[in-house]
Scaffold this active site. Structure first.
Site, PDB file in Angstrom:
ATOM      1  N   ARG A 106     -76.905 -37.865 -16.828  1.00 20.80           N
ATOM      2  CA  ARG A 106     -77.945 -37.387 -15.705  1.00 20.80           C
ATOM      3  C   ARG A 106     -77.497 -38.855 -14.620  1.00 20.80           C
ATOM      4  NH1 ARG A 106     -83.748 -35.453 -14.761  1.00 20.80           N
ATOM      5  NH2 ARG A 106     -82.819 -33.441 -15.459  1.00 20.80           N
ATOM      6  N   HIS A 146     -76.848 -28.772 -11.557  1.00 21.16           N
ATOM      7  CA  HIS A 146     -77.812 -28.857 -12.627  1.00 21.16           C
ATOM      8  C   HIS A 146     -77.547 -27.597 -13.566  1.00 21.16           C
ATOM      9  CE1 HIS A 146     -80.958 -30.310 -15.310  1.00 21.16           C
ATOM     10  NE2 HIS A 146     -82.100 -29.917 -14.500  1.00 21.16           N
ATOM     11  N   GLN A 154     -79.792 -26.387 -16.617  1.00 21.96           N
ATOM     12  CA  GLN A 154     -80.975 -25.608 -16.105  1.00 21.96           C
ATOM     13  C   GLN A 154     -80.529 -24.268 -16.005  1.00 21.96           C
ATOM     14  OE1 GLN A 154     -84.339 -27.126 -15.480  1.00 21.96           O
ATOM     15  NE2 GLN A 154     -84.948 -24.987 -15.283  1.00 21.96           N
ATOM     16  N   ASP A 158     -88.087 -25.222  -5.811  1.00 27.38           N
ATOM     17  CA  ASP A 158     -87.792 -26.729  -6.432  1.00 27.38           C
ATOM     18  C   ASP A 158     -88.343 -27.408  -5.385  1.00 27.38           C
ATOM     19  OD1 ASP A 158     -86.810 -29.005  -7.690  1.00 27.38           O
ATOM     20  OD2 ASP A 158     -84.659 -28.724  -6.974  1.00 27.38           O
ATOM     21  N   CYS A 203     -87.710 -25.118 -11.861  1.00 29.42           N
ATOM     22  CA  CYS A 203     -87.001 -25.984 -12.815  1.00 29.42           C
ATOM     23  C   CYS A 203     -88.042 -26.934 -13.521  1.00 29.42           C
ATOM     24  CB  CYS A 203     -85.632 -26.453 -12.300  1.00 29.42           C
ATOM     25  SG  CYS A 203     -85.995 -27.646 -10.684  1.00 29.42           S
ATOM     26  N   ARG A 251     -85.129 -24.861 -22.098  1.00 26.39           N
ATOM     27  CA  ARG A 251     -84.179 -25.896 -21.673  1.00 26.39           C
ATOM     28  C   ARG A 251     -83.620 -26.276 -23.094  1.00 26.39           C
ATOM     29  NH1 ARG A 251     -84.232 -29.310 -17.635  1.00 26.39           N
ATOM     30  NH2 ARG A 251     -82.117 -29.387 -18.465  1.00 26.39           N
TER      31      ARG A 251
HETATM   32  N1  NVA Z   1     -83.651 -30.908  -7.516  1.00 21.83           N
HETATM   33  C1  NVA Z   1     -84.446 -31.773  -8.177  1.00 21.83           C
HETATM   34  C2  NVA Z   1     -84.360 -30.926  -9.472  1.00 21.83           C
HETATM   35  C3  NVA Z   1     -85.086 -31.608 -10.423  1.00 21.83           C
HETATM   36  C4  NVA Z   1     -84.972 -30.922 -11.893  1.00 21.83           C
HETATM   37  C5  NVA Z   1     -83.876 -33.192  -8.223  1.00 21.83           C
HETATM   38  O1  NVA Z   1     -82.705 -33.342  -8.404  1.00 21.83           O
HETATM   39  O2  NVA Z   1     -84.713 -33.992  -8.316  1.00 21.83           O
HETATM   40  N1   CP Z   2     -85.865 -29.534 -14.922  1.00 22.82           N
HETATM   41  C1   CP Z   2     -85.701 -30.760 -15.310  1.00 22.82           C
HETATM   42  O1   CP Z   2     -84.497 -31.233 -15.125  1.00 22.82           O
HETATM   43  O2   CP Z   2     -86.700 -31.536 -15.650  1.00 22.82           O
HETATM   44  P1   CP Z   2     -86.438 -33.202 -16.034  1.00 22.82           P
HETATM   45  O3   CP Z   2     -86.378 -33.842 -14.674  1.00 22.82           O
HETATM   46  O4   CP Z   2     -87.957 -33.540 -16.520  1.00 22.82           O
HETATM   47  O5   CP Z   2     -85.479 -33.370 -16.824  1.00 22.82           O
END
Ligand code: NVA
Ligand code: CP
Length: 330
Positions: free
Chosen positions: A108, A135, A138, A231, A272, A317
């Site tokens: 990540r 992602h 997800q 989101d 998400c 998830r």
């Molecule tokens: N768009 C958000 C998704 C989090 C799961 C981010 O990248 O922070």
């Molecule tokens: N939806 C998601 O990816 O959550 P986290 O940032 O908590 O992993």
């Protein structure tokens, strides 16, 4: 049916066929059933996986750790500060080191090119746990959840409201295109996904029968929606300075009762997570003090309503990430 994913990475949905995506969703559903019935499924016994997190996480990290353990594997978590990655050691070198010790690597972090390079060099499957652009794990969880609630994916209308240029908007558009769904990005024009990705998805849609639309008017876009998805307006890694511009551009796209009623009684709300729907977070408090908002991308009323399926989505998830690891490792 073999998914033909053994030994392969899982980097973005563009790399998978619709059959592979639906096969992963079905595998996740079988694994969920086994878990609920207490049937052991340690099919990856003795393997080790590395979980690299350059950005924070609750769901993705826990999903990988629990899923790895359920499959009989040992996960090792590398936190945003606790490794040499990027600062003292290049991605290519890190990949070659970890590839000698681990059977699979989750990443990540920031640019998609980083996870692609890790995969090129590691020699073991690499799984994308979120990049700026995509992602994909997800979306598998989202689609399993939609299937559980509606029975099918094909033809279902999913409206994404908010910043559709980033990881969630991009990935949902790709996923919907692959699975023959009706995807609507509902945002100001400047917040639509980039033209190159839209063109690629339109090509896919010609094969799958998907419909892709880009609409600025929320009442037009959400009419008859099966799912309204949103989101956060500012994603991880973006500077605090963008809040002002995002709030002014995206407030008309907040998911509230009026929008849900406009969609119709069949409509489910998805996110998400994490979500800013109340003032019980430090960021929520700060934004409230500065801009006077009590909720951002979704109101508390919608988030807590019967139509909201966000916690089914969060649970899924784990089951879908388990399916990805199993399909690529054994
Ligand atoms: N768009 C958000 C998704 C989090 C799961 C981010 O990248 O922070
Ligand atoms: N939806 C998601 O990816 O959550 P986290 O940032 O908590 O992993």
């Amino acid at each position: 049916m073999s998914l033909d994913l053994k030994g392969k990475s899982f980097l973005k949905l563009l790399d998978l066929t619709p059959e592979q995506i639906s096969g992963l969703i079905d595998l996740a559903s079988e694994l969920k059933d086994k878990k609920k019935k207490g049937i052991p499924h340690k099919v990856c016994e003795g393997k080790n996986v590395a979980l690299i997190f350059e950005k924070t996480s609750t769901r993705t990290r826990c999903a990988f750790e629990v899923a790895a353990s359920d499959l009989g594997m040992h996960p090792v978590y590398l936190d945003p500060n606790g490794s040499q990655i990027g600062k003292k050691e290049s991605i290519a070198d890190t990949a070659r080191v970890l590839g000698r010790m681990f059977d699979g690597i989750e990443y990540r972090g920031f640019g998609q090119e980083i996870v692609e390079e890790l995969s090129d060099k590691a020699g073991v499957p690499v799984w994308n746990g979120l990049t700026n652009e995509f992602h994909p794990t997800q979306i598998l969880a989202d689609f399993l959840t939609i299937k559980e609630h509606f029975g099918v994916l094909k033809g279902k209308k999913l409206v994404y409201m908010g910043d559709a240029r980033y990881n969630m908007g991009n990935s949902l558009m790709v996923g919907c295109a692959k699975m023959g769904m009706h995807f609507v990005a509902c945002a100001p024009e400047a917040y639509f996904p980039n033209e190159k990705l839209v063109a690629e998805c339109k090509k896919i849609a010609e094969q799958t029968g998907a419909i892709l639309e880009f609409i600025t008017d929320p009442m037009v876009a959400t009419k008859g929606a099966d799912v309204i998805y949103t989101d956060v307006w500012v994603s991880m890694g973006e500077p605090d300075e963008v809040w002002k511009e995002r709030i002014s551009a995206l407030l008309p796209y907040q998911v509230n009762k009026k929008i849900m009623e406009n969609a119709g009684a069949q409509c489910k709300f998805m996110h998400c997570l994490p979500a800013f729907h109340d003032l019980k977070t430090t960021t929520g408090q700060k934004i409230h003090e500065k801009f006077g908002l009590t909720a951002m991308e979704v109101t508390d009323e919608v988030f807590e309503s019967e139509s909201s399926i966000v916690f089914d989505e969060a649970e899924n998830r784990m089951h879908t990430i388990k399916a990805v690891m199993m399909a690529t490792l054994v």
